[in-house]
Design an enzyme around this catalytic site. Structure first.
Site, PDB file in Angstrom:
ATOM      1  N   SER A 157      -3.397  14.196 -33.385  1.00  0.00           N
ATOM      2  CA  SER A 157      -1.762  14.462 -33.747  1.00  0.00           C
ATOM      3  C   SER A 157      -0.631  13.096 -33.544  1.00  0.00           C
ATOM      4  CB  SER A 157      -1.046  15.367 -32.323  1.00  0.00           C
ATOM      5  OG  SER A 157       0.135  15.474 -32.405  1.00  0.00           O
ATOM      6  N   HIS A 216       3.497  21.103 -35.180  1.00  0.00           N
ATOM      7  CA  HIS A 216       3.213  21.165 -36.458  1.00  0.00           C
ATOM      8  C   HIS A 216       2.429  22.127 -37.231  1.00  0.00           C
ATOM      9  CE1 HIS A 216       0.916  17.443 -35.164  1.00  0.00           C
ATOM     10  NE2 HIS A 216       0.502  17.562 -34.228  1.00  0.00           N
TER      11      HIS A 216
END
Length: 238
Positions: free
Chosen positions: A20, A132
């Site tokens: 991430s 996400h």
């Protein structure tokens, strides 16, 4: 950087991956942009995602003990029952470890469906929103705008990266600097394919002698152990 300076021979052959936000760290370490540029991008990304969370209350749940297909069915069936998309797969951690994000109002229904499908454990994460997922679309646009203002060293003349860096979006190494600038913004709205990255690393012909995890790295170490005990046995927390 500190590790690279103390082990120059090893760092010259290193492959890099970040989970991430950590993907920006990995790309900075590979020289795609500077440390200062990376910090500026992280700030824009964080502020934009926080704003997105405020506009659309959402959350994330870790589901353990289900296959990817089973998790996908849980998500699809909940969305179908409501006649709209309210939940999405957002992190693929290991073969039976996934994170699903969705609108906070439907977190309970998502938890119940996952348990009914046979999940061993369902844990709601202490996060501000469903990262996400498509709920972060505005954040993706803001980050893309900031990234477009960053000039990558040699981006116009280098056909490939100076080091191997894995993409969260594809689960495979980036091929060019241009691909980095194309895919990195989309990472904000698409699942982190961490399990695929580790699987790809295990298939490489080069022998992996050490896995370096900059602190804090305990969660990454735990995921590494679940996906690849062999690689976990070689890890070192800095």
């Amino acid at each position: 950087k500190r590790w690279a300076e103390s082990a120059r021979a090893a760092s010259a052959q290193a492959i890099l991956a970040g989970f991430s936000l950590g993907e920006i760290t990995a790309l900075a370490a590979a020289g795609v942009f500077s440390f200062e540029q990376g910090l500026a991008l992280i700030r824009v990304r964080g502020e934009a995602m926080e704003n997105a969370c405020r506009r659309a209350p959402s959350t994330m749940l870790t589901l353990l003990g289900l296959s990817r297909d089973a998790v996908a069915r849980v998500v699809d069936e909940l969305n179908h029952s409501l006649g709209q998309d309210v939940s999405w797969l957002c992190n693929e951690l290991w073969d039976e470890g996934f994170v699903v994000g969705g609108q906070r109002a439907h977190a309970g229904a998502l938890r119940d469906r996952a348990r009914a499908a046979g999940a061993h454990k369902v844990v709601e994460l202490e996060v501000e929103g469903a990262f996400h997922t498509p709920l972060m679309r505005d954040a993706q646009l803001a980050f893309a705008s900031a990234l477009a203002r960053v000039k990558a060293p040699g981006a116009s003349r280098e056909p490939a990266l100076r080091a191997t860096v894995y993409s969260n979006v594809t689960g495979a190494p980036y091929e060019t600097v241009a691909q980095v600038f194309d895919l990195l913004p989309t990472q904000i709205c698409r699942p982190v394919r961490w399990a695929q990255i580790l699987a790809h690393v295990k298939r490489r012909t080069e022998r992996i002698t050490r896995v370096i995890l900059p602190s804090p790295g305990e969660q990454l170490a735990g995921m590494l152990k679940m996906q690849s005990p062999a690689l976990h046995s070689k890890h070192l927390l800095l």
